[in-house]
Write a protein that holds these residues in place. Sequence first.
Motif, mmCIF file in Angstrom:
data_model
loop_
_atom_site.group_PDB
_atom_site.id
_atom_site.type_symbol
_atom_site.label_atom_id
_atom_site.label_comp_id
_atom_site.label_asym_id
_atom_site.label_seq_id
_atom_site.Cartn_x
_atom_site.Cartn_y
_atom_site.Cartn_z
ATOM 1 N N ILE A 1 56.029 -29.933 74.686
ATOM 2 C CA ILE A 1 55.945 -28.681 75.418
ATOM 3 C C ILE A 1 54.617 -28.547 76.143
ATOM 4 O O ILE A 1 54.503 -27.848 77.126
ATOM 5 C CB ILE A 1 56.161 -27.512 74.441
ATOM 6 N N GLN A 2 53.623 -29.288 75.636
ATOM 7 C CA GLN A 2 52.299 -29.251 76.257
ATOM 8 C C GLN A 2 52.345 -29.387 77.758
ATOM 9 O O GLN A 2 51.641 -28.707 78.484
ATOM 10 C CB GLN A 2 51.461 -30.411 75.715
ATOM 11 N N ALA A 3 53.197 -30.294 78.197
ATOM 12 C CA ALA A 3 53.233 -30.602 79.620
ATOM 13 C C ALA A 3 53.593 -29.376 80.437
ATOM 14 O O ALA A 3 53.188 -29.245 81.584
ATOM 15 C CB ALA A 3 54.234 -31.710 79.886
ATOM 16 N N LEU A 4 54.322 -28.476 79.828
ATOM 17 C CA LEU A 4 54.783 -27.315 80.580
ATOM 18 C C LEU A 4 53.839 -26.132 80.481
ATOM 19 O O LEU A 4 54.114 -25.068 81.006
ATOM 20 C CB LEU A 4 56.153 -26.895 80.059
ATOM 21 N N ARG A 5 52.731 -26.349 79.784
ATOM 22 C CA ARG A 5 51.843 -25.217 79.536
ATOM 23 C C ARG A 5 51.483 -24.442 80.801
ATOM 24 O O ARG A 5 51.604 -23.234 80.869
ATOM 25 C CB ARG A 5 50.541 -25.717 78.902
ATOM 26 N N TYR A 6 51.021 -25.174 81.787
ATOM 27 C CA TYR A 6 50.522 -24.470 82.967
ATOM 28 C C TYR A 6 51.642 -23.927 83.832
ATOM 29 O O TYR A 6 51.486 -22.891 84.473
ATOM 30 C CB TYR A 6 49.557 -25.356 83.747
ATOM 31 N N PHE A 7 52.755 -24.621 83.805
ATOM 32 C CA PHE A 7 53.922 -24.095 84.490
ATOM 33 C C PHE A 7 54.294 -22.743 83.870
ATOM 34 O O PHE A 7 54.452 -21.736 84.571
ATOM 35 C CB PHE A 7 55.073 -25.093 84.352
ATOM 36 N N ALA A 8 54.359 -22.731 82.552
ATOM 37 C CA ALA A 8 54.699 -21.486 81.857
ATOM 38 C C ALA A 8 53.636 -20.428 82.109
ATOM 39 O O ALA A 8 53.936 -19.250 82.291
ATOM 40 C CB ALA A 8 54.842 -21.741 80.369
ATOM 41 N N PHE A 9 52.408 -20.868 82.157
ATOM 42 C CA PHE A 9 51.319 -19.922 82.379
ATOM 43 C C PHE A 9 51.459 -19.255 83.750
ATOM 44 O O PHE A 9 51.291 -18.044 83.901
ATOM 45 C CB PHE A 9 49.992 -20.666 82.261
ATOM 46 N N GLY A 10 51.770 -20.067 84.751
ATOM 47 C CA GLY A 10 51.972 -19.519 86.089
ATOM 48 C C GLY A 10 53.076 -18.480 86.096
ATOM 49 O O GLY A 10 52.915 -17.382 86.632
ATOM 50 N N LEU A 11 54.184 -18.809 85.472
ATOM 51 C CA LEU A 11 55.283 -17.851 85.402
ATOM 52 C C LEU A 11 54.852 -16.594 84.664
ATOM 53 O O LEU A 11 55.169 -15.473 85.066
ATOM 54 C CB LEU A 11 56.493 -18.479 84.709
ATOM 55 N N ALA A 12 54.081 -16.813 83.598
ATOM 56 C CA ALA A 12 53.641 -15.658 82.818
ATOM 57 C C ALA A 12 52.791 -14.720 83.666
ATOM 58 O O ALA A 12 52.896 -13.497 83.544
ATOM 59 C CB ALA A 12 52.854 -16.118 81.594
ATOM 60 N N LEU A 13 51.982 -15.288 84.530
ATOM 61 C CA LEU A 13 51.164 -14.437 85.397
ATOM 62 C C LEU A 13 52.057 -13.554 86.262
ATOM 63 O O LEU A 13 51.803 -12.354 86.431
ATOM 64 C CB LEU A 13 50.265 -15.292 86.297
ATOM 65 N N GLU B 1 52.760 -26.960 89.433
ATOM 66 C CA GLU B 1 52.995 -27.634 88.155
ATOM 67 C C GLU B 1 54.437 -28.129 88.054
ATOM 68 O O GLU B 1 54.702 -29.175 87.465
ATOM 69 C CB GLU B 1 52.695 -26.683 86.995
ATOM 70 N N ALA B 2 55.356 -27.362 88.627
ATOM 71 C CA ALA B 2 56.745 -27.796 88.574
ATOM 72 C C ALA B 2 56.888 -29.161 89.240
ATOM 73 O O ALA B 2 57.554 -30.059 88.716
ATOM 74 C CB ALA B 2 57.647 -26.769 89.258
ATOM 75 N N PHE B 3 56.241 -29.332 90.388
ATOM 76 C CA PHE B 3 56.278 -30.647 91.035
ATOM 77 C C PHE B 3 55.612 -31.696 90.140
ATOM 78 O O PHE B 3 56.106 -32.812 89.999
ATOM 79 C CB PHE B 3 55.584 -30.608 92.395
ATOM 80 N N GLY B 4 54.487 -31.306 89.565
ATOM 81 C CA GLY B 4 53.752 -32.258 88.743
ATOM 82 C C GLY B 4 54.554 -32.685 87.519
ATOM 83 O O GLY B 4 54.613 -33.865 87.184
ATOM 84 N N VAL B 5 55.188 -31.739 86.870
ATOM 85 C CA VAL B 5 55.883 -32.039 85.625
ATOM 86 C C VAL B 5 57.236 -32.688 85.886
ATOM 87 O O VAL B 5 57.588 -33.693 85.286
ATOM 88 C CB VAL B 5 56.062 -30.763 84.782
ATOM 89 N N PHE B 6 57.972 -32.108 86.806
ATOM 90 C CA PHE B 6 59.350 -32.577 86.977
ATOM 91 C C PHE B 6 59.482 -33.692 87.995
ATOM 92 O O PHE B 6 60.490 -34.365 88.049
ATOM 93 C CB PHE B 6 60.262 -31.406 87.364
ATOM 94 N N TYR B 7 58.473 -33.846 88.841
ATOM 95 C CA TYR B 7 58.592 -34.942 89.787
ATOM 96 C C TYR B 7 57.551 -36.021 89.501
ATOM 97 O O TYR B 7 57.867 -37.036 88.899
ATOM 98 C CB TYR B 7 58.507 -34.428 91.220
#
Lengths: 518, 306, 238, 316, 365
Positions: free
Chosen positions: A472-484, D130-136
Motif C-alpha cells: 500500500i506504501q506505493a499509493l500513499r501519495y496518491f491517497a494523500f492527494g485525494l485526501a486533500l 502519482e496515478a501515472f507514477g504508480v499505475f504506469y
Amino acid sequence: MSQDTLTPTTAPAAGSPLLRVTDAIAARREAAMGSFRHRWGGLPRPARFVPAGLLLLVLIMLPVWDKSLRESTGSGIPVIGTPNTSFSGVLFLVGAFALCAIGLNVVVGFAGLLDLGYVGFYAIGAYTVAVFGSPSSDLATAYPWLICIPIGIALTMIAGVILGGPTLRLRGDYLAIVTLGFGEIVRLTIVNTDPLGNRAGISNIPKPPGEKSDGSKLFGVVDIAPFYWLILALILLILVLVSNLERSRVGRAWLAIREDEDAAELMGVPTFRFKLWAFAIGAAVGGLSGGIFASRQGFVNPDTFDVLTSILFLAAVVIGGSGNKFGVILGAVIVVYVPERLRGFDETLFAAWFVVLVIALAVTLISRRKTLFATNLRAAATLVGGVLGFVVAVGVGTQLHSIVTEVGTENPTRLLVGAVAVVLIVGLLLVRLVGSAQAEGAHAAAIFLGAFLTVLVGAIAPYVFDEIGDGIQALRYFAFGLALIVMSVFRPQGLLPSRRRATELADRKKEVAVGVNA
Amino acid sequence: MSTPDHPELKPDAVEAPDSILPDAPPPSIDESVDLPEPEAHVSVGEKLLEMRNITLRFGGVTALDGVDFAINRGEILGLIGPNGAGKTTCFNVMTGVYQPTDGTVWFDGKKLGRRKKYQITRLGIARTFQNIRLFPEMSALENVMVGADARHKTSVPGAVFRLSPRHFREEREGRERAMELLRFVGIADLAHAAARNLPYGYQRRLEIARALATEPTLLCLDEPAAGFNPAEKAELMDLIRAIRDQGYTVLLIEHDMRLVMGVTDRIVVLEFGKKIAEGTPAEVRDNPAVIAAYLGVPEGEPTDVA
Amino acid sequence: MLLEITDLAVAYGRIEALHGISIQVDAGEIVTLIGANGAGKSTTMRAISGLRPASRGSIIFDGEDITNLRADLRVTRGISQAPEGRGIFPGMSVMENLDMGTYARKDRRSPARDADLERVFALFPRLKERRTQVAGTMSGGEQQMLTIGRALMARPRLLLLDEPSMGLAPMLIQQIFSIIKEINAQGITVLVVEQNAQQALSIADRAYILETGSIVKSGQGRDMLGDPAIKAAYLGVA
Amino acid sequence: MDFSALFDDFGQLTATGFTQGAIYALVALGYTLVYGVLRLINFAHSEVFVTGTFAAILTLRLVGVGADEAVPGTVMVIVALAAATVAAMAASGATALVVERVAYRPLRKRNAPPLVFLISAIGASIAISEAFGVFYSRDNVPVGNLIQPSTQFEIFGASITNQMILVVVAAFGVMILLDTIIRRTRLGRGIRAVAQDPDAAALMGVNKDRVIAWTFVLGGLMAGVAAVLYDLQFGVTKFNAGFLLGLKAFTAAVLGGIGNLRGALLGGLLLGLIENWGQAVIGSSWRDVIAFVFLILVLMFRPTGLLGESLGRARA
Amino acid sequence: ATGCSSGGDDDGDTTASGDKACGLTIAFVGAQTGGEAALGINISNGAQLAVDQYNEKNADCKVTLKKFDSEGKPEKASTVVPEVVQDEKIVGVVGPAFSGETKATGPTFEEAGLPIITASATNPALAENGWKIFHRILGNDAAQGPQAALYIKNDLKASKVYVVDDASEYGKGLSDIVKKDLGSVVVGSDTVQDGQTDFSAVVTKIKSSGATALFYGGYYDEAGLLRKQLTQAGGQAITLIAGDGVKDTKFVDGAGTAAAEGTIVTCPCLPPEKAPGTFFEDYKKAFNAEPSTYSAEAFDAATVFLDGIADGKSTRADMLEFVKAYDKQGITKQVKFDAKGEVADKGVWAYKFEGGKIVALKEIK
Ligand SMILES: Nc1ncnc2c1ncn2[C@@H]1O[C@H](COP(=O)(O)OP(=O)(O)OP(=O)(O)O)[C@@H](O)[C@H]1O
Ligand SMILES: Nc1ncnc2c1ncn2[C@@H]1O[C@H](COP(=O)(O)OP(=O)(O)OP(=O)(O)O)[C@@H](O)[C@H]1O
Ligand SMILES: [Mg+2]
Ligand SMILES: [Mg+2]
C-alpha cells in the motif's frame, strides 16, 4: 452583485446529492462545534486548564508509552503507532511541521499574505545552524548549539525582511508566485554554492547540550523522544507569544489588512510595516523550526527544502483551519502523520476508523437539540445501524478477501476495477437514497458505505498493490492527494476553523483596482 | 437616550430595519457620551484644511482642475456636484490615496505632501467610503478598535512579550473608547456582531464610529445617506450635527439635497473637476449655474446629462 | 398575471431575510417595492432573477414555475434585472456591454437586435456617443444608464430595477423616472425597488411595502402617497 | 560569468529559447484562462498537461509509431501527428473537466475561501501525477520517432530545425485561435463576462457553470497541444514532468500579467529567452534562479506583470 | 570463518541445520515511493531476489526482507532508521541507497552497531567517517573517475572534452575527479538541474566549444534527454561518456536507440551477463523486468548477510564481524571489504550502448 458572492449557499437545491449530504453533516457538526465552543468558553478558567493539561500530558507521554509497549508486546501503540518508521521520529517531524504551520499561520492566517515559499526560511534556519555549528562546514566555526539557534532566528528574520521589502507591495497571487520563487532561489542557491555544501549537504550538525543520568548524550540519534519534547516545549512557548500578538493591536491590524488593505491603511494602520512584521515573525518561527530540525537530523541537504514541502506547510495551515493556532497544528498532524501512518495498513486501523465514524455521527445526532428521547433513539438507531453495517461489511469483505486469496494475484487489476465498480454502484444507489431519505437513514447508509469501502479496500489492496509497487506504501501519495481534495470539499473552512472563519464565507471581495473610489 | 430636540430618534419613531437581530434596539444616539476633544484647540472659524489649486489628471481625464477651497474649523461643509464631478476624488487627494498632479493640500498648518495614507490619518483626517468598506469578518467593536489603534504606540515586540504596562493600558483604553463610540452612534448592543452581518444602515454608522475612533480633527463622509430612506436620512442628519457639536469639523459629500441643505453650514459645488460655486446653502440653491448643472429644474423637462 | 410570488422565503446562511412574502405583478404594470434598509428588497429581486435560491415558496412567471430555475435560464424566459449599484462589466466597452444583454437571445444577429439597440440609444443618447468607451471609466450615472440599457437589450418581458436612482445627482434622478415610464409605455412590465419612495410611488401603478422581510402593506401607488403612516416612515414628511 | 558564450551563440540560444518559450506560453494560457475567470491558480493544470503527453505517446504507439521504429513516411507522420494531437487534446480537455468537476465545483458551490481551492488543486495535482507514477511508470516514457530533426536554414548563426518551426508555428497558431475565440465568439464573451462579474453575467443569461467548465476545457485543449509539442521537442515524458514545466508556465503567465492571454504569450517567450541567455552566462544550474529573479525584478516595477491583467477586469 | 556453508548445499526439505539462525530479518533502506523510487526499486528487487532464493532453499527457516521507504530523502530516512535499529531481528541492512541519506543515518547505524552494505551510494567521503558498520559493495566515485578519464584519453583519444554534471553529490563528485584528471583537454563545463528537460542552452554551449566528447556525471534520466537533444541539434558528432548512474537501459528510453548508440558508460561493476549463475534470467522472471543498475550489487549485498545468517550469526555484533571477514565470489565480483568498508575489487568496466543494449567492452586498466 458582489454581495452574493460573499454568501454561503447552505440553502438547499444547489449541488449533487452527495454534496447535500456532506453539507447537512457539516452544518450539524458546525452547530455542535458552535455549542461546544460556547460551553467551553463558558467554563471557568481552571476547568478549562484541566483537559488542556491532560492533553499535554498525553502528548508528552506518547513516546514513552510507545517504547514500553514495544518492549513488552513488540509493536507500538495500537492504531496510532506508525508502522515501519520511528514513532517518536514521526512525532518530532509533526512537531517541526506544526511549528512551521504556526509561523506560516501568522503570515497566511492572520495577515492574509499568501506565502508559497515558506520553506526558504525553514532552510535558512537549518543551514545557519549547519554552517555555524558543524565542524565540517567551510566556515568551521563550530559554534555550540545554543549560539547557533539565535543566529538562525536572527538571520531568518533578516531574510524575511529582505524578501518582504521589495515584494510586499504585490497583491495576492502575485505575492504567492514571488514567494514560491524565493523558496526555490534559496534551495538552488544552496545547490550551487560550494561553502553551503552544494547538494551533498553538511553533516555533523551540533545537537542541544544535555546528558542523561548514565552519561550518554540526552539528544542522541537513536532515541528521538528528547527532540520531540524539545519541539513540544517550543511549540507551547511560541503559541503563547503568538496568542499575545493575536490579542493585541498588532493582531487586529493584521486582520484588518487581510480584510481590506486600503481601508486599513486609511484607518491609520501602517500596513507595509505590519506586513513586514508578519513576514519577519513568520520567518523567525520557521527558522527556529528549521534549526531544530537540522540538529535533530545532524545533516542537511537542499533536497529537503523543495516546493512540495512549502506546499505541505500551506496545506497544514489551510486544512487545519487558517487563522486558528490549534487548527494549524492539527493540520500539521494530518499532513505529516497521515502519510507516515499509511506506511502500513492493519485491521486495528479499520476498526478505529469505523468506531470514530460511528461516534462522530452519534455525537452530531445528539447535538441536535431535540427532545432527549428522540435524540437517544436516533443515536441508538445510528449505533445499531452502524454496527449492523459493520458486521455485514466485514462479512462481505472477508468473503472477498478469501476469494481474492484463492484467485491469487493472477489479475488483481481487473479485480480491483470490478470491486471499485461494485462499490461505486452501491455507493451511488445509497447516495441517491440518502438524497431523499431521512437523516437517520442517511447516517446508516453512510456508515455502511464507509465500512464496506474500507474493508473492501483493505481486503483487496495488499494483493493488488503487491503487483504494482510494494504494498500500500506505493499509493500513499496518491491517497494523500485525494485526501486533500476530499478534505477541502468536506470542510472548506478547515478542521478547526477560527471563530471568524467559521462564519466566513467565500470572501473574494472584488479588489477595487486602485484606491477607494469603488 | 435620545434628547428631546430629536424627536425622530424616539425608539418608536422608526422601524428597526433589522431582520437578523430582532431584539436589537433601533439606532439611537447617546449624546451623553462625551467624545474626547479633537486634538487641536483653536477657535472655530479658522481654516483647517485648504485645497490650493489642486489638479489631478488620469491619463486624458482631468478629474480635478485647479480646485481651490477651504474647510473651516468646526463647520459642516457640503461638497456637491454632478456625477463624475470629482467629489470622491477630492477625498482621495485629501487622504493620500491619490497624489495631485498639481497644487498642494494644507492641513492644520502643514503641507500633506507625499505623506502616506496612514500618516495622514494620524495627522487627523478620517473618512468613510462611498461603498462601505468595513472589515467584514471582524466584530463591530474590533472594527472601531482598529481605528483607535491609530493613536496607540505599543510596538510589535512589546505586544509579543507583554513586558510594558503600556500595552495593557492601551488595550483597555482602546476598548473603552470603542464601546463609547459605538454607544454614540447607537449600535453598542451589536458590538460583538461581525460587521458583515449588520444591516446596511448600521454598517454606515459603524464606519462613522470607526473613523471617529482615529481621533480626527476632520471627518470626511462620502455619501453617507446613499440608499437610506428619508426617515433614516433625518436620523443621520442628527448624528452629523451631534458630531459637529462635539467639536469635529465635517466634510460631507451627498446627493440628497434635503440632507445637504438641512445640515451644512457652507457648500462647495464642483462640476467637471472645477469649482463652480461656493456659499451658504441658500446661496447655492439659488445659484443659476448650480441649478443648470446639478439641481435641475424642480419639475420638468429633461436637461442635458452631466 | 405575469409574475406571481407566493410565500417566498430566502435565507442567507442561517439568517432568514425574507419570511414568506407574496407579490403579484400584472403584465404591463409598474410595481414598486419600498422599504427601509435591510428590509429585503434587493433580496426579493435576487430571488426573482435567480441569484438567491428560495428556501420556501414559489415564483411563477407567466404560468411557469421558475422557483428552482437557474438564473441564466430565467433570462431566456424574459426576466431581466438591472442590479443594485454597478452591475456592468467594467473591462468591456459600452457596445460590448450592450451586446452582453443579447447573450441569451436566439435572434441576436437579427435586425430585431439592431432595432433594440436603436431603441436603447434613443432612450440614452449618451450611450450612443460613448459606445467605444470602456465601461469602467464611465461616471456613476452613465453606468446606471448602461445597466438599464443592457437589461433592455435582453428584450425582457419583466424588467427588474434595483434602486436605479442610487447615487445619482438630482437632475438625473428625474430623468431616470421618466425613462422608466417610457420603457413601460413600450410594453415592458417593470418591478422597481426604490428608496426615493416619493418618485417611485408617483409613477407606479401599484406598490408593496416591505418591512424586515415581510410585506406589511400593498395598494395603488397614488393611494400610498397619501397615506400618513407611509409618509412618516418612508417619505420623510413628518 | 562567461559572456563569451552568450555572444558566440546568441542566435542559437535565442532560437532554442524561443522554442522553449512557445511551449511555456501554451501551458501558461491554461493558467491564465482559469485565473482570469476564477481568480484561482489551477495547480492541477500541470497534470492536465502531463495527461496529454501520455495520451499522445500511447496514441502514437497505437498507430504504430514506436520509439524503436524508424521514422515513418510523410503521410504517416501527418496521420499520426493528427491522431496524437486529437488524443492529447481530448485527454487533457477531459482531465481538465474532471478536475473542475471534482476538485473545484463542489468548493465553488460552498463558497470556500480561495486558499482552499489552492489546496484542493494541489491535491488533484499530486493524485494525478502519482496515478501515472504508480499505475504506469516512474521512468522516462519515450516518444515514438515521428520527425527526424533536420536543419532547415540558418539565420544569425542559428540553425533552425523543422521541429522548432513546427513548435513555434503551432504554438502561435493555436494562440491566435484562442485569442479569436475569446474576443469574437459568444463563448468568449461569456468567459470574459464571468471573469468580470459572475453574477451580472448570470443576469445576462450566461450559464456560469458551463462557461467555467468550458474555460477549463479550453485550457486543457491548449495544454493538449502543448503536450504534443513537448513530446516532439523532448521525445520523452515522465509522470512528474508537469511539475517544473507548470511552475515555469505559471511564472510566465504572471510575468506577462496573469489573466491576460497575450501576456501569457509574451511572458512565455520572454522567460524562454531569458533562461537560455542567462544559462549561457552563469550556468545551467542557475536556470530557475534566473527565471525567478527576473520575475521578481519585473514585478517590482510592474506589479501586475508586463501587460497587466485584462481578461478579468480592466481598470475602472 | 567456521561453518561457512554455501547455500546450495542445503536442500529445502531437510530439517534446519543446527547452525542456521532462524526468524531473522534483513532490512532494505531506500526509496520505494516518490521521484527517486525507480532506482530504489532496482536495488530492493535485487535484494529481494537473493532473499527469495534463500527462502526457497530454506523453507523451514526463512529470512524476511523488510523494506523501509526513505523516499530517498534524508529527513525521512533519519526518521525511519531509528525504527530499523530498534528492531532486534534486523541483523543487516542493504542500503541506504543514496549518499545523502547514508550520510544522515550513518551515525544512527553506528550507534546501534548494525552493519550496512550499500549497493549504490558511491560518494567517497562516506567511508571516511570512521563508521565501523559501513560497507560498500562497489567501487566509489574516486575509483571510477580516474578510470573514466583514462578511457577518454587512451581509448577515445578525444582532444576536446566537455564536462557536465547534475549538481548531485554523486554526479558532481565524479565529474570533478574526471575534470581534474583530464586536465587541459577539458574545453568547458556546466552544471544542469535535477529534473531539467530542456537542455538547449547546454547543447548550444557544448556544440560551439568544438568538443567531440562529453563526460556526464549524473543519472540516466537527464543524460538520456541531453543525449537526444545533442544529437538533434546536428553539428559535429559527440561521444557521451558517463558514469554508472547512466548504466541503465532506461537511458535508451530517454535518448532513443539511435542517439544512444555508441554511448560509453563506466561502472565499477561486473557485467550482469558475466555474472556466474542465472541471476539475469531469475531476475527477469521474478520482476518481469531486466535487472538494472545496482540490482546485481544489491543481490550480492543481501547474499553477504544471508550467508551470515546461514552461518548462524544472529546478533549484529556477530554479523558485523562476519561481514568484515567475508571473502567470497559474488555475482559481480569477489566480495571482500577493506578496513574502511570499501570493497576490495574495484574493477571498473567500460560498457557501450549498442542497439539499445548495454554491451561490456572491457575492464579499464
Ligand atoms: N482612477 C481613475 N482613473 C481614471 N479616471 C478616474 C479615476 N478615478 C476617477 N476618475 C474619473 O474622475 C472623474 C471624477 O470621479 P469622482 O469619483 O471623483 O466623481 P464623484 O464626483 O465622486 O461622482 P459620484 O457622484 O458619481 O460619486 C470621473 O470622470 C471618473 O471617471
Ligand atoms: N450577503 C449577505 N449575507 C448575509 N446577510 C445579508 C446579505 N445580504 C443581505 N443580508 C441581510 O438580508 C437582509 C435583507 O437585505 P437586502 O439587501 O435585501 O435589503 P434591502 O431592502 O435591499 O436594503 P437596502 O436598502 O440596504 O438595499 C438584511 O438584513 C441584510 O443584512
Ligand atoms: Mg463619488
Ligand atoms: Mg438593496
